[in-house]
Motif scaffolding. Sequence first.
Motif, mmCIF file in Angstrom:
data_model
loop_
_atom_site.group_PDB
_atom_site.id
_atom_site.type_symbol
_atom_site.label_atom_id
_atom_site.label_comp_id
_atom_site.label_asym_id
_atom_site.label_seq_id
_atom_site.Cartn_x
_atom_site.Cartn_y
_atom_site.Cartn_z
ATOM 1 N N VAL A 1 -10.396 4.509 -1.494
ATOM 2 C CA VAL A 1 -10.809 3.125 -1.769
ATOM 3 C C VAL A 1 -10.234 2.638 -3.108
ATOM 4 N N ASP A 2 -10.273 3.510 -4.124
ATOM 5 C CA ASP A 2 -9.758 3.115 -5.441
ATOM 6 C C ASP A 2 -8.272 2.780 -5.388
ATOM 7 N N ASP A 3 -7.545 3.565 -4.588
ATOM 8 C CA ASP A 3 -6.105 3.313 -4.462
ATOM 9 C C ASP A 3 -5.840 1.975 -3.778
ATOM 10 N N VAL A 4 -6.676 1.682 -2.768
ATOM 11 C CA VAL A 4 -6.492 0.394 -2.078
ATOM 12 C C VAL A 4 -6.767 -0.747 -3.054
ATOM 13 N N LYS A 5 -7.828 -0.585 -3.861
ATOM 14 C CA LYS A 5 -8.159 -1.643 -4.830
ATOM 15 C C LYS A 5 -6.998 -1.858 -5.813
ATOM 16 N N SER A 6 -6.403 -0.747 -6.233
ATOM 17 C CA SER A 6 -5.262 -0.866 -7.149
ATOM 18 C C SER A 6 -4.082 -1.534 -6.455
ATOM 19 N N THR B 1 -12.174 -1.972 4.136
ATOM 20 C CA THR B 1 -11.511 -2.198 5.426
ATOM 21 C C THR B 1 -10.149 -1.506 5.456
ATOM 22 N N TYR B 2 -9.364 -1.751 4.390
ATOM 23 C CA TYR B 2 -8.004 -1.221 4.401
ATOM 24 C C TYR B 2 -7.956 0.286 4.168
ATOM 25 N N PHE C 1 0.842 -1.205 0.000
ATOM 26 C CA PHE C 1 0.000 0.000 0.000
ATOM 27 C C PHE C 1 0.874 1.251 0.000
ATOM 28 N N ASP C 2 1.910 1.225 0.869
ATOM 29 C CA ASP C 2 2.798 2.391 0.933
ATOM 30 C C ASP C 2 3.493 2.619 -0.401
ATOM 31 N N ALA C 3 3.829 1.489 -1.034
ATOM 32 C CA ALA C 3 4.520 1.603 -2.317
ATOM 33 C C ALA C 3 3.636 2.300 -3.347
ATOM 34 N N PHE C 4 2.360 1.965 -3.344
ATOM 35 C CA PHE C 4 1.454 2.470 -4.378
ATOM 36 C C PHE C 4 0.983 3.895 -4.093
ATOM 37 N N ARG C 5 0.907 4.219 -2.805
ATOM 38 C CA ARG C 5 0.249 5.444 -2.354
ATOM 39 C C ARG C 5 0.754 6.704 -3.081
ATOM 40 N N ASN C 6 2.070 6.802 -3.219
ATOM 41 C CA ASN C 6 2.602 8.081 -3.691
ATOM 42 C C ASN C 6 3.056 8.120 -5.151
ATOM 43 N N LEU C 7 2.611 7.142 -5.906
ATOM 44 C CA LEU C 7 2.926 7.217 -7.341
ATOM 45 C C LEU C 7 2.028 8.279 -7.974
ATOM 46 N N ASP C 8 2.513 8.935 -9.048
ATOM 47 C CA ASP C 8 1.617 9.895 -9.704
ATOM 48 C C ASP C 8 0.566 9.118 -10.511
ATOM 49 N N ASP C 9 -0.545 9.788 -10.817
ATOM 50 C CA ASP C 9 -1.696 9.107 -11.420
ATOM 51 C C ASP C 9 -1.357 8.415 -12.741
ATOM 52 N N ALA C 10 -0.531 9.091 -13.558
ATOM 53 C CA ALA C 10 -0.200 8.520 -14.872
ATOM 54 C C ALA C 10 0.566 7.205 -14.698
ATOM 55 N N THR C 11 1.505 7.172 -13.753
ATOM 56 C CA THR C 11 2.301 5.955 -13.519
ATOM 57 C C THR C 11 1.417 4.833 -12.989
ATOM 58 N N LYS C 12 0.527 5.187 -12.045
ATOM 59 C CA LYS C 12 -0.390 4.178 -11.488
ATOM 60 C C LYS C 12 -1.187 3.530 -12.617
ATOM 61 N N LYS C 13 -1.722 4.415 -13.504
ATOM 62 C CA LYS C 13 -2.586 3.943 -14.577
ATOM 63 C C LYS C 13 -1.818 3.008 -15.525
#
Lengths: 157, 443
Positions: free
Chosen positions: B400-405, B391-392, B339-351
Amino acid sequence: MRGQLKKHNKEKTATPEHKNYFWIIIKSILYVIGVAVAIFVIMVLYFLFFSCHDKTCFIKSANDCSTQHFDSKEDVGSIEYASGSYNSTHCWFTKEFVSFSSNEDQELVNLLKDKNMVCYYKKGNFDPDWVNTWLFGLNSCQGELKDSIGSLVVLTE
Amino acid sequence: MIERSCFKGGRLFLLGMIFVIFLIFSLLIVEAVAENWYIYSMQQCLYYKTPKDYEAWSSCSDYARQISEDKIEKAYAVYSSGLMSCSDKAANNCYFDMTACTNKCNSDYDCFNKCWRSNPSRLDRECFDPCDKELKEVCWKGCDDKNKACATEYANAYKNCESIYEEDYEKTKAVWSISSEMEDYLYNSWMNNGNLGPDYPLVASEKYIKEKQASGEIAKEEGKPIESKINYDELTPVNKIYFKTREEKYNLYQQIQILEQNKADPSYKLKTQMMYDQVKELDNKAEIEYKNLLKSNPNDYWANYDLANIKNSRRLDKVYLEDIKNMKEEDAQMQQNYFDAFRNLDDATKKSLLSDIRKQNLEKLNLKSNPTVNSPFIQKLNAEKENTAQTYAEKYKMKVDDVKSSVTLMFDSMINYAKKSYDDIEYIRNRAGEGERAIEKTQ
């Protein structure tokens, strides 16, 4: 010639010795049927009184490392759960689709059928999530079913 | 009249039987000759150790390899199925995964084979083969440590199997050893002379070796440490830890490969164990360094990702014997790292990261498109994923969307990590940009 042969055969089958053979064969067949029926009745009784018919019973039994099979009818289809032990302290659990919901996508049926997963645990540490959910506890398991579910989770939004 | 026709039928039957028996014997003789012919022809290949005709020698070598692989596959099937009947009891005590498969599949060999192959533990697989004399000692020792009675049972099972399958096994071993001797010659010749032999030009040997390396038949520069092309001073701190650990691990694995070539060495087991301990130690060292980095920057994506992967790989090692409760604690830590790893990526990278991962999994499952939401099973998975996300999201204070990702990323890592090569991990790293920039700097 043909008449003589017929008569000879008739005499032959009518002797007491052949009557005995006939009854021995009949009796043997009856014994075999009897034993088969007895085995069937014992199996039915075993499944009625010693096998699990709900998840709570299965979880309790698996937690004790007992050998157990349980077919669970769920919304997604019929799932077979099985558990057992490989020594006095370590146990295994397997999960597999037996049949699918009639509304299930055929591509998914092809993907998931005949695949199973095996999870290992110590006696007393059975994870109920293995039976109650699809996503939790997967880390302690292995098998093609686990891999497919993992990939499907990745594909869901 | 009747007697005559009966006699005629009997004579025909007798002739037929004689013909069938003759046919069976002929087939047996042909098979026996063919078996020995394989070995003989491969020995002939081996005699031409300095190949003047490279193409002929090469095809001979390939033929030998193909035959030996076919035979090994066949022998494997024979004694695996035999093993089910003759050492079930011993295996029950020693190897739990085999018991699970045996119980699940009963006498259905295909099912058993499939189940068994899904187990990634190589040592266990090899120990299942009771006819492998070299591994016997290791396996017995493994049993003996756990259970003396089990070791005795395994020994008895081995005896039975040996007497049944010895002939097939010995033939397979003979074919295999000739084939590997040829490979050894080729490899040594290349290593020592830079070519296949005094009569063979360098360029062809390089071509051959490269082909073999590309197909994975020969390890790349087996036993030699890799020459680092990375300038570590140019890397970001997190990549410095990652690439340095990777290189040191690679070198250790190379040394393990050399040790594995000499299993007869009495100190083989101890030496390889020491090497594997060093690999683990490298992970421990990297873990401390990643944690130090996270103290100054808790949201560093790659530090969190690599840490999660270290934990994940440890879990894979421990998964058989560890306590589930302890595993759950580790899982929770691992989830947090993802979760911590994903949290701070910029939106374009996440996508783009998610899109790539989804594409790879779609191809892996051989599906035409994303599974339909009308499927009851997908609905069930979606519902569970949604619950987890809710929950998370509260627990980790995330959208919620970030947790799902993150959950998506976590499952991808869980399913694929064991199978991913370093290159794949590097690929994902590159997708997020930082790794790509780091590599550019070094070139």
